[in-house]
Write an enzyme that holds these catalytic residues in place. Structure first.
Site, PDB file in Angstrom:
ATOM      1  N   GLY A  16       1.844  23.707   0.211  1.00 49.48           N
ATOM      2  CA  GLY A  16       2.401  24.359  -0.981  1.00 49.48           C
ATOM      3  C   GLY A  16       1.880  25.760  -1.205  1.00 49.48           C
ATOM      4  O   GLY A  16       2.618  26.750  -1.123  1.00 49.48           O
ATOM      5  N   VAL A  17       0.575  25.878  -1.489  1.00 48.71           N
ATOM      6  CA  VAL A  17      -0.028  27.187  -1.743  1.00 48.71           C
ATOM      7  C   VAL A  17       0.025  28.058  -0.494  1.00 48.71           C
ATOM      8  O   VAL A  17       0.390  29.239  -0.551  1.00 48.71           O
ATOM      9  CB  VAL A  17      -1.488  27.025  -2.216  1.00 48.71           C
ATOM     10  CG1 VAL A  17      -2.173  28.387  -2.329  1.00 48.71           C
ATOM     11  CG2 VAL A  17      -1.536  26.302  -3.553  1.00 48.71           C
ATOM     12  N   THR A  95      -6.796  25.531   1.150  1.00 45.37           N
ATOM     13  CA  THR A  95      -7.002  24.099   0.974  1.00 45.37           C
ATOM     14  C   THR A  95      -7.985  23.821  -0.166  1.00 45.37           C
ATOM     15  O   THR A  95      -8.562  24.743  -0.751  1.00 45.37           O
ATOM     16  CB  THR A  95      -7.564  23.459   2.251  1.00 45.37           C
ATOM     17  OG1 THR A  95      -8.964  23.789   2.371  1.00 45.37           O
ATOM     18  CG2 THR A  95      -6.835  23.944   3.486  1.00 45.37           C
ATOM     19  N   SER A  96      -8.181  22.546  -0.434  1.00 50.75           N
ATOM     20  CA  SER A  96      -9.259  22.116  -1.334  1.00 50.75           C
ATOM     21  C   SER A  96     -10.246  21.270  -0.536  1.00 50.75           C
ATOM     22  O   SER A  96     -10.898  20.377  -1.078  1.00 50.75           O
ATOM     23  CB  SER A  96      -8.682  21.310  -2.511  1.00 50.75           C
ATOM     24  OG  SER A  96      -7.987  20.164  -2.040  1.00 50.75           O
ATOM     25  N   GLU A 149     -10.930  34.879  -6.723  1.00 46.93           N
ATOM     26  CA  GLU A 149     -10.350  35.104  -8.047  1.00 46.93           C
ATOM     27  C   GLU A 149      -9.496  33.938  -8.518  1.00 46.93           C
ATOM     28  O   GLU A 149      -9.579  33.500  -9.667  1.00 46.93           O
ATOM     29  CB  GLU A 149      -9.501  36.383  -8.025  1.00 46.93           C
ATOM     30  CG  GLU A 149      -8.859  36.735  -9.363  1.00 46.93           C
ATOM     31  CD  GLU A 149      -9.871  37.228 -10.390  1.00 46.93           C
ATOM     32  OE1 GLU A 149     -10.005  36.578 -11.445  1.00 46.93           O
ATOM     33  OE2 GLU A 149     -10.517  38.263 -10.127  1.00 46.93           O
ATOM     34  N   ALA A 154      -5.858  30.816 -11.691  1.00 46.09           N
ATOM     35  CA  ALA A 154      -4.783  31.155 -10.745  1.00 46.09           C
ATOM     36  C   ALA A 154      -4.632  32.666 -10.635  1.00 46.09           C
ATOM     37  O   ALA A 154      -5.539  33.337 -10.170  1.00 46.09           O
ATOM     38  CB  ALA A 154      -3.483  30.474 -11.162  1.00 46.09           C
ATOM     39  N   LEU A 156      -4.474  34.924 -13.009  1.00 42.64           N
ATOM     40  CA  LEU A 156      -5.055  35.723 -14.094  1.00 42.64           C
ATOM     41  C   LEU A 156      -6.382  36.359 -13.653  1.00 42.64           C
ATOM     42  O   LEU A 156      -7.155  35.742 -12.913  1.00 42.64           O
ATOM     43  CB  LEU A 156      -5.306  34.845 -15.324  1.00 42.64           C
ATOM     44  CG  LEU A 156      -4.077  34.285 -16.035  1.00 42.64           C
ATOM     45  CD1 LEU A 156      -4.507  33.389 -17.192  1.00 42.64           C
ATOM     46  CD2 LEU A 156      -3.191  35.407 -16.548  1.00 42.64           C
ATOM     47  N   GLU A 214      -0.553  16.880 -11.126  1.00 41.03           N
ATOM     48  CA  GLU A 214      -0.673  16.380  -9.765  1.00 41.03           C
ATOM     49  C   GLU A 214       0.223  15.140  -9.630  1.00 41.03           C
ATOM     50  O   GLU A 214       0.637  14.556 -10.637  1.00 41.03           O
ATOM     51  CB  GLU A 214      -2.132  16.006  -9.467  1.00 41.03           C
ATOM     52  CG  GLU A 214      -3.095  17.182  -9.479  1.00 41.03           C
ATOM     53  CD  GLU A 214      -2.832  18.169  -8.358  1.00 41.03           C
ATOM     54  OE1 GLU A 214      -2.332  17.762  -7.290  1.00 41.03           O
ATOM     55  OE2 GLU A 214      -3.107  19.372  -8.563  1.00 41.03           O
ATOM     56  N   ASP A 225     -10.923  19.169 -13.189  1.00 41.66           N
ATOM     57  CA  ASP A 225     -10.425  20.479 -12.762  1.00 41.66           C
ATOM     58  C   ASP A 225     -10.932  21.580 -13.699  1.00 41.66           C
ATOM     59  O   ASP A 225     -11.385  22.633 -13.240  1.00 41.66           O
ATOM     60  CB  ASP A 225      -8.893  20.474 -12.741  1.00 41.66           C
ATOM     61  CG  ASP A 225      -8.319  21.818 -12.324  1.00 41.66           C
ATOM     62  OD1 ASP A 225      -8.487  22.188 -11.145  1.00 41.66           O
ATOM     63  OD2 ASP A 225      -7.715  22.499 -13.169  1.00 41.66           O
ATOM     64  N   LYS A 229     -13.915  24.807 -13.032  1.00 37.13           N
ATOM     65  CA  LYS A 229     -13.746  26.217 -13.391  1.00 37.13           C
ATOM     66  C   LYS A 229     -14.901  26.705 -14.265  1.00 37.13           C
ATOM     67  O   LYS A 229     -15.376  27.835 -14.106  1.00 37.13           O
ATOM     68  CB  LYS A 229     -12.405  26.406 -14.110  1.00 37.13           C
ATOM     69  CG  LYS A 229     -11.206  26.089 -13.218  1.00 37.13           C
ATOM     70  CD  LYS A 229      -9.905  26.019 -13.997  1.00 37.13           C
ATOM     71  CE  LYS A 229      -8.751  25.587 -13.100  1.00 37.13           C
ATOM     72  NZ  LYS A 229      -7.482  25.431 -13.839  1.00 37.13           N
TER      73      LYS A 229
END
Length: 345
Positions: A16-17, A95-96, A149, A154, A156, A214, A225, A229
């Site tokens: 996706g990303v 990825t994560s 960043e 995301a 911002l 998700e 999540d 952050k």
């Protein structure tokens, strides 16, 4: 693209990303003739140029990757491959994956810069955070650069804004805000400022159907999540937060539903718990307020929290629309009126 003067780009993660990133590259890279895409790797296969004399095609990369018989490249193989390039290299990790994150110091020590939205690299073990930045320039004179960043907010400019405040000598006192587009969408519809709003399970279903959650909404509702952050921002201002388990994180998953075998089962059983969330909303309304899911960092007391809080209806956090994020920085310069960054996250 010409030989040794080049900048070589490797992309890990083409789902996706990653796919959207590569679409952006197809528009942007033609403006930079010295830059070349040389490696794409996803979970089950990879594609690379054997030498560095040409670039992968940005117009046919999907078909070329699908036709490749080469397995996914391991982090150690990627380090070795990129270290042999005749110019500067950039690893873009979409990825994560924790194993890839743990390998960032190896890339950086070889002068390979890292660009990533991977929160796990910067919010898991504190020792990994320290190793990443000790291996990067300027701590390591020959090290690569690190840009993450999009690991908070995301698109911002949250991290860059905070770093600018810190690096120009401002004293950050508190950071507070809505750090999740999913939670923003849910509570802006469940408990709008003008009143009413839908049932909790209905709003979760709407968010899921709209692609805001998700596949298993519990991955958003558990608060982790947002906690990741906050760990990142807290570390930037100098707090030595070990991990997300070092502070309270409120989960919105009913305990009885934590063990559901699938997201579908969770969604099927969630309506039975609507009254619990309705009570939370009602209690806020009786005080003339609305409930929101926020994260906060009090720097002086070293207190980090994630969870529900009631806000006056005129408060900026209360008046968000859609899936907007809003982050307020209270500092010595911005003590009375915080510096606010708001927008789609």
């Amino acid at each position: 693209m010409t030989g040794s003067a080049g900048i070589y780009i490797a992309v890990i993660g083409a789902g996706g990303v990653g796919r959207h990133f590569l679409i952006q590259c197809s528009r942007l890279l033609p403006k930079f003739p010295n830059a070349a895409l040389v490696l794409i790797s996803r979970s089950n296969r990879s594609l690379r140029v054997p030498t560095f004399s040409h670039a992968l095609s940005l117009s046919t990369w999907e078909q070329d990757l699908a036709a490749s018989s080469d397995p996914a490249i391991s982090p150690s193989e990627a380090v070795k491959y990129l270290a042999s390039a005749p110019g500067k290299c950039i690893l873009v990790d979409n990825t994560s994956n924790q194993d890839i994150a743990a390998s960032y110091p190896d890339f950086l020590k070889k002068g390979i810069s890292v660009v990533t939205p991977n929160k796990k690299a910067f919010s898991s073990d504190l020792k990994l955070w320290q190793s990443i930045f000790e291996s990067a320039y300027p701590s390591h004179p020959q090290g690569g650069l690190v840009y993450h960043e999009s690991s908070v907010g995301a698109g911002l400019p949250i991290i860059s804004t905070l770093k600018d405040l810190v690096e120009t000598g401002d004293e950050v006192q508190k950071i507070e805000g809505v750090f999740s587009g999913t939670m923003s969408f849910l509570f802006n519809n469940f408990a709008p400022v003008e009143g009413k709003g839908g049932k909790w399970s209905d709003e979760v279903k709407k968010a899921k159907d709209a692609g805001y959650t998700e596949p298993d909404p519990r991955d958003d509702l558990n608060g982790v999540d947002v906690a990741r952050k906050l760990v990142i921002l807290a570390r930037i201002v100098g707090l030595q937060i070990e991990s997300t388990s070092a502070f309270p994180v409120q989960s919105l998953i009913p305990k009885e539903l934590e063990s559901c075998g699938s997201g579908d089962e969770f969604m099927e059983k969630l309506p039975a718990y609507d009254d619990e969330m309705a009570k939370v909303k009602s209690e806020a309304e009786t005080k003339g307020k609305v409930v929101r899911f926020i994260g906060s960092i009090d720097v002086a007391s070293k207190k980090v929290e994630v969870g529900l809080r009631d806000f006056d209806k005129g408060y900026p956090i209360a008046g968000l629309k859609g899936s907007d994020n809003i982050i307020s920085f209270y500092t010595k310069r911005y003590s009375q009126n915080p510096l606010i960054v708001q927008g789609a996250g």
